[in-house]
Design an enzyme around this catalytic site. Sequence first.
Site, PDB file in Angstrom:
ATOM      1  N   SER A 169       0.819  -1.212   0.000  1.00 24.56           N
ATOM      2  CA  SER A 169       0.000   0.000   0.000  1.00 24.56           C
ATOM      3  C   SER A 169       0.854   1.264   0.000  1.00 24.56           C
ATOM      4  O   SER A 169       1.812   1.378   0.771  1.00 24.56           O
ATOM      5  CB  SER A 169      -0.914   0.029   1.229  1.00 24.56           C
ATOM      6  OG  SER A 169      -1.556   1.291   1.294  1.00 24.56           O
ATOM      7  N   LYS A 215     -13.512  -3.820   2.743  1.00 28.32           N
ATOM      8  CA  LYS A 215     -14.382  -2.641   2.635  1.00 28.32           C
ATOM      9  C   LYS A 215     -15.836  -2.937   3.013  1.00 28.32           C
ATOM     10  O   LYS A 215     -16.525  -2.068   3.544  1.00 28.32           O
ATOM     11  CB  LYS A 215     -14.319  -2.052   1.225  1.00 28.32           C
ATOM     12  CG  LYS A 215     -12.956  -1.406   0.930  1.00 28.32           C
ATOM     13  CD  LYS A 215     -12.933  -0.747  -0.427  1.00 28.32           C
ATOM     14  CE  LYS A 215     -11.522  -0.272  -0.734  1.00 28.32           C
ATOM     15  NZ  LYS A 215     -11.436   0.436  -2.011  1.00 28.32           N
ATOM     16  N   GLY A 272     -18.530  -4.977  -9.593  1.00 29.25           N
ATOM     17  CA  GLY A 272     -18.093  -5.392  -8.259  1.00 29.25           C
ATOM     18  C   GLY A 272     -17.997  -4.190  -7.335  1.00 29.25           C
ATOM     19  O   GLY A 272     -18.568  -3.121  -7.607  1.00 29.25           O
ATOM     20  N   ALA A 310     -15.576  -2.153  -6.696  1.00 35.46           N
ATOM     21  CA  ALA A 310     -14.906  -0.965  -7.251  1.00 35.46           C
ATOM     22  C   ALA A 310     -15.893  -0.141  -8.076  1.00 35.46           C
ATOM     23  O   ALA A 310     -15.917   1.089  -7.988  1.00 35.46           O
ATOM     24  CB  ALA A 310     -13.707  -1.387  -8.092  1.00 35.46           C
ATOM     25  N   TYR A 344      -3.865   0.934 -10.548  1.00 31.24           N
ATOM     26  CA  TYR A 344      -2.777   1.900 -10.664  1.00 31.24           C
ATOM     27  C   TYR A 344      -1.423   1.205 -10.688  1.00 31.24           C
ATOM     28  O   TYR A 344      -1.287   0.062 -10.264  1.00 31.24           O
ATOM     29  CB  TYR A 344      -2.822   2.938  -9.542  1.00 31.24           C
ATOM     30  CG  TYR A 344      -2.685   2.380  -8.148  1.00 31.24           C
ATOM     31  CD1 TYR A 344      -3.808   2.082  -7.391  1.00 31.24           C
ATOM     32  CD2 TYR A 344      -1.425   2.148  -7.583  1.00 31.24           C
ATOM     33  CE1 TYR A 344      -3.691   1.575  -6.117  1.00 31.24           C
ATOM     34  CE2 TYR A 344      -1.297   1.645  -6.307  1.00 31.24           C
ATOM     35  CZ  TYR A 344      -2.428   1.360  -5.579  1.00 31.24           C
ATOM     36  OH  TYR A 344      -2.302   0.859  -4.319  1.00 31.24           O
TER      37      TYR A 344
HETATM   38  P1  ATR Z   1     -13.818  -5.426  -6.890  1.00 28.88           P
HETATM   39  O1  ATR Z   1     -14.294  -5.204  -5.495  1.00 28.88           O
HETATM   40  O2  ATR Z   1     -12.362  -5.092  -7.117  1.00 28.88           O
HETATM   41  O3  ATR Z   1     -14.685  -4.745  -7.909  1.00 28.88           O
HETATM   42  P2  ATR Z   1     -15.045  -7.983  -7.441  1.00 28.88           P
HETATM   43  O4  ATR Z   1     -16.251  -7.674  -6.643  1.00 28.88           O
HETATM   44  O5  ATR Z   1     -14.442  -9.350  -7.383  1.00 28.88           O
HETATM   45  O6  ATR Z   1     -13.854  -7.003  -7.096  1.00 28.88           O
HETATM   46  O7  ATR Z   1     -15.385  -7.625  -8.962  1.00 28.88           O
HETATM   47  C1  ATR Z   1     -14.478  -7.821 -10.006  1.00 28.88           C
HETATM   48  C2  ATR Z   1     -15.109  -7.270 -11.271  1.00 28.88           C
HETATM   49  O8  ATR Z   1     -14.231  -7.491 -12.389  1.00 28.88           O
HETATM   50  C3  ATR Z   1     -16.418  -7.956 -11.637  1.00 28.88           C
HETATM   51  O9  ATR Z   1     -17.238  -6.981 -12.272  1.00 28.88           O
HETATM   52  C4  ATR Z   1     -15.947  -9.038 -12.614  1.00 28.88           C
HETATM   53  O10 ATR Z   1     -16.951  -9.520 -13.473  1.00 28.88           O
HETATM   54  P3  ATR Z   1     -17.960 -10.687 -12.964  1.00 28.88           P
HETATM   55  O11 ATR Z   1     -18.957 -10.032 -12.061  1.00 28.88           O
HETATM   56  O12 ATR Z   1     -18.574 -11.213 -14.211  1.00 28.88           O
HETATM   57  O13 ATR Z   1     -17.090 -11.694 -12.251  1.00 28.88           O
HETATM   58  C5  ATR Z   1     -14.910  -8.242 -13.365  1.00 28.88           C
HETATM   59  N1  ATR Z   1     -13.910  -9.098 -14.068  1.00 28.88           N
HETATM   60  C6  ATR Z   1     -12.941  -9.841 -13.508  1.00 28.88           C
HETATM   61  N2  ATR Z   1     -12.181 -10.418 -14.463  1.00 28.88           N
HETATM   62  C7  ATR Z   1     -12.690 -10.034 -15.665  1.00 28.88           C
HETATM   63  C8  ATR Z   1     -12.346 -10.273 -17.026  1.00 28.88           C
HETATM   64  N3  ATR Z   1     -11.321 -11.059 -17.346  1.00 28.88           N
HETATM   65  N4  ATR Z   1     -13.095  -9.683 -17.995  1.00 28.88           N
HETATM   66  C9  ATR Z   1     -14.142  -8.881 -17.683  1.00 28.88           C
HETATM   67  N5  ATR Z   1     -14.517  -8.606 -16.397  1.00 28.88           N
HETATM   68  C10 ATR Z   1     -13.795  -9.172 -15.404  1.00 28.88           C
END
Ligand code: ATR
Length: 266
Positions: free
Chosen positions: A15, A66, A129, A131, A214
């Site tokens: 971090s 979070k 998700g 974020a 980032y």
């Molecule tokens: P965060 O809190 O970082 O958003 P998360 O809740 O695990 O983490 O969400 C990850 C996001 O990235 C989700 O929107 C995921 O899509 P899914 O809901 O279909 O899983 C998306 N994601 C992860 N890998 C991906 C990829 N290779 N292509 C497109 N979307 C992806």
Amino acid sequence: MTDRYVVIGNPVGHSKSPWIHAEFARATGEDIEYGRLEPAPEGFDAAVDAFRTSGGRGANVTLPFKQAAFRYCAELSARARAAEAVNTLVLDRAAVYGDNTDGIGLVRDLQNNLGCALEGRRVLLLGAGGAAQGVVQPMLDAAVAALVVINRTAARAQALAARFPRIRGGGYDLLDDAVFDLVVNATAAGLVGELPPIPAQVFARGALAYDMVYGRDTPFLAFAREHGVRASDGTGMLVEQAAESFFIWRGMRPPTRAILSALRGG
Ligand code: ATR
């Protein structure tokens, strides 16, 4: 006595928050100390309890805590409620207060650092998700003309869109002939070297592509540049969300430009 703050995450060793807040403290003359806490996955509440009991005044919260921080708080800001996640804890009040500065951090980076006015713009948000969820309300507050949320799992984007007025959500197939002034990648795809399946026509002339990840060049940013689109990673969002947390704790806004350029190696 020096006021103590921490960033809580797992892992948290990478971090940059301790460095950023030390720079803020130096720039503003505030007497604070800012460290790291890395509880086990089930140990969030106990770790915060102990830090608070020992006099800790506040904390930033990062992955994967979070949502745990959201549940921990007795009082929440409107933007933490909208995000259903907390990244900033205020511990030196009778009731623990939680806020979420991620979305406003993104909005400030776009508007103040990157010169990307949001009012009246068409915005595409990739991912549904945590974020993505954190930035929806601040984007709406910035008076964007349209906000579309697209996700690999379409139902998740539809569910997120349904929680807010005026936004649409669905799968990548909705993008066949859509055009946007700003495309924000809030997926985790870049972390595993993948590109969300977007067609190049989503970028309007003069559009900006922004990846919330980032410190690394993602396939999404490379794809945007290959198509002549200006691209930015999430370093500015990181600094601006930290500045907003500092403001919540200390009541003053630290300068961010020099820190941002130092982090970018400028
Ligand atoms: P965060 O809190 O970082 O958003 P998360 O809740 O695990 O983490 O969400 C990850 C996001 O990235 C989700 O929107 C995921 O899509 P899914 O809901 O279909 O899983 C998306 N994601 C992860 N890998 C991906 C990829 N290779 N292509 C497109 N979307 C992806």
